[in-house]
Design an enzyme around this catalytic site. Structure first.
Site, PDB file in Angstrom:
ATOM      1  N   SER A  39       4.303   2.085   8.285  1.00 31.75           N
ATOM      2  CA  SER A  39       3.782   1.018   7.311  1.00 31.75           C
ATOM      3  C   SER A  39       5.177   0.677   6.370  1.00 31.75           C
ATOM      4  O   SER A  39       6.159   1.398   6.246  1.00 31.75           O
ATOM      5  CB  SER A  39       3.028   1.646   6.278  1.00 31.75           C
ATOM      6  OG  SER A  39       1.489   1.494   6.804  1.00 31.75           O
ATOM      7  N   GLY A  40       5.152  -0.634   6.247  1.00 33.97           N
ATOM      8  CA  GLY A  40       6.235  -1.286   5.443  1.00 33.97           C
ATOM      9  C   GLY A  40       7.466  -1.473   6.501  1.00 33.97           C
ATOM     10  O   GLY A  40       8.384  -2.566   5.984  1.00 33.97           O
ATOM     11  N   ASP A  52      -0.411  -7.288   1.433  1.00 35.72           N
ATOM     12  CA  ASP A  52       0.034  -6.010   1.460  1.00 35.72           C
ATOM     13  C   ASP A  52       1.677  -6.187   1.715  1.00 35.72           C
ATOM     14  O   ASP A  52       2.245  -5.884   2.657  1.00 35.72           O
ATOM     15  CB  ASP A  52      -0.537  -5.318   2.745  1.00 35.72           C
ATOM     16  CG  ASP A  52      -0.130  -3.791   2.665  1.00 35.72           C
ATOM     17  OD1 ASP A  52       0.396  -3.535   1.665  1.00 35.72           O
ATOM     18  OD2 ASP A  52      -0.440  -3.261   3.828  1.00 35.72           O
ATOM     19  N   HIS A  60       0.832  -1.257  -0.008  1.00 39.53           N
ATOM     20  CA  HIS A  60      -0.058   0.026  -0.068  1.00 39.53           C
ATOM     21  C   HIS A  60       0.984   1.421  -0.050  1.00 39.53           C
ATOM     22  O   HIS A  60       0.252   2.259  -0.247  1.00 39.53           O
ATOM     23  CB  HIS A  60      -0.930   0.095   1.249  1.00 39.53           C
ATOM     24  CG  HIS A  60      -0.426   0.511   2.537  1.00 39.53           C
ATOM     25  ND1 HIS A  60      -0.176  -0.487   3.530  1.00 39.53           N
ATOM     26  CD2 HIS A  60      -0.237   1.639   3.041  1.00 39.53           C
ATOM     27  CE1 HIS A  60       0.330   0.154   4.602  1.00 39.53           C
ATOM     28  NE2 HIS A  60       0.358   1.244   4.413  1.00 39.53           N
TER      29      HIS A  60
HETATM   30  N1  ARG Z   1      -1.036   2.218   7.168  1.00 41.65           N
HETATM   31  C1  ARG Z   1      -0.371   2.917   7.878  1.00 41.65           C
HETATM   32  C2  ARG Z   1       1.015   3.504   7.207  1.00 41.65           C
HETATM   33  O1  ARG Z   1       0.754   3.733   5.880  1.00 41.65           O
HETATM   34  C3  ARG Z   1       0.180   2.203   9.139  1.00 41.65           C
HETATM   35  C4  ARG Z   1      -0.874   1.659  10.099  1.00 41.65           C
HETATM   36  C5  ARG Z   1      -0.565   1.049  11.211  1.00 41.65           C
HETATM   37  N2  ARG Z   1      -1.342   1.288  11.879  1.00 41.65           N
HETATM   38  C6  ARG Z   1      -1.455   0.826  13.216  1.00 41.65           C
HETATM   39  N3  ARG Z   1      -2.494   1.187  13.932  1.00 41.65           N
HETATM   40  N4  ARG Z   1      -0.720  -0.402  13.549  1.00 41.65           N
HETATM   41  O2  ARG Z   1       1.697   3.984   7.613  1.00 41.65           O
END
Ligand code: ARG
Length: 356
Positions: A306-307, A210, A165
């Protein structure tokens, strides 16, 4: 270096000794190549070339240049040999150290799990401020137009693993760079990106599959502060409730600011049945996902993490990549733990794309 011009040749030492005894001369002798073979020294100064054939009869016995060379260079050669050997030894030990880094994955220099239990404070929302350079040597920052977007994890000299993503509408490798080191600015190393491989089954805005692979355009040489994490076997299982560490430059609070220094936090793995409970994620957790955090909330990854990696050490203190930060309902809320891409599920897929 041995001073060849002024070394005393043993053949003349004896003769000079005799000469001194006979005449009461207190001079010392040196062998001098040029312009004549002998010279006396008194008070450390050269008196000059000895020409008296009575004393130095055996001029014709001037050692052959080969003898002189051998004599002079004996010690020089020994010295050189010693030097070469120590240089070789140094090189080998360095090479051994480096090859250990090449061969082994998941090593953290001078670190143990001890620090892990301590960091059970709140999140990356609630984490421990700033890991130091080299604390999490596999952590990378993925930047689009030089702005931090996502975390990523080094799995070889040229490959990073991250979340699909992160590249949603930004699939051009040329605009992406990866940086290494605990600080975003200044980074300790920067690499441009050559290829981005997004999992074929990933469909935005769903969170399933993902995972993405990022190939660097130039390899990174491993050092103690930049090197790869271990990847688990596809069959490897991680018991629930064990501690794991998340790291990243993500927001410190939901919608909060991005830190410059890498943050870390300890979370616990949560089994999928629990995570799929109605009050938690109500069946949204697929076999490609893994939950980690605390049902009471407080510690979690957040936007920008993320990642990035969710890692856990084995008994030898080698760190394995268990999860990739993927999604969550806001950050650190009760009953809304972080959801991670389950790396074991994709282990073979990673091999199929990278040969790792
Ligand atoms: N989707 C988020 C990002 O792009 C990370 C989400 C992680 N969230 C969480 N509550 N653990 O950085």
């Amino acid at each position: 270096m041995v001073d060849c011009k002024h070394a005393i040749h043993p053949a003349y030492q004896e003769e000079h000794q005799a000469h001194k005894q006979n005449t009461g001369d207190t001079s010392t002798i040196g062998y001098k190549y040029e312009p004549e073979p002998f010279a006396f020294r008194r008070d450390n100064s050269w008196l000059g070339v000895v020409l008296d054939p009575k004393i130095w009869r055996r001029k014709e016995q001037k050692p052959s240049s080969m003898t002189v060379l051998l004599f002079c260079f004996q010690s020089t050669v020994l010295l050189l040999l010693l030097l070469t050997m120590s240089v070789l030894l140094l090189r080998t030990s360095r090479a051994l150290g480096l090859s250990a880094l090449q061969r082994f994955c998941g090593l953290r220099q001078n670190r143990s799990v001890k620090s892990m239990a301590k960091s059970t404070s709140l999140r990356i929302v609630g984490g421990l401020s700033s890991a130091e350079t080299g604390d999490w040597p596999w952590q990378a920052s993925l930047q689009y137009n030089n702005i931090h977007r996502c975390g990523a994890t080094l799995i070889s000299n040229t490959w990073l693993v991250s979340a699909a993503h992160c590249f949603r509408d930004m699939k051009h490798p040329q605009k992406w760079t990866a940086t290494f080191g605990a600080l975003l600015k200044p980074p300790s190393l920067k690499r441009s990106v050559k290829t981005i491989i997004i999992h074929e089954e990933y469909r935005y805005p769903e969170h399933d599959y993902d995972i993405a692979l990022v190939q660097l355009s130039q390899r990174v040489e491993f050092t103690s502060s930049i090197h790869r994490v271990c990847l688990p076997e596809p069959s490897q299982t991680f018991p629930y409730n064990i501690h794991a560490v998340i790291t990243g430059w993500g927001a410190l609070t939901n919608d909060g600011p991005t830190p410059n220094a890498l943050q870390e936090a300890t979370v616990k793995l949560i089994d999928s049945n629990t995570c799929n409970r109605e009050e938690v994620y109500d069946g949204d957790i697929t076999p490609r996902m893994l939950c980690a955090g605390y049902l009471e909330g407080g510690v979690d990854a957040c936007q920008g993490d993320s990642g990035g990696p969710l890692v856990t050490p084995d008994a030898r203190l080698m760190w394995y990549l268990v999860g990739i930060v993927s999604w969550g309902d806001e950050c650190a809320k009760p009953n809304k733990p972080g959801v991670y891409t389950r790396v074991t599920y994709f282990r073979d897929w990673i091999t199929s794309k990278t040969d790792i």
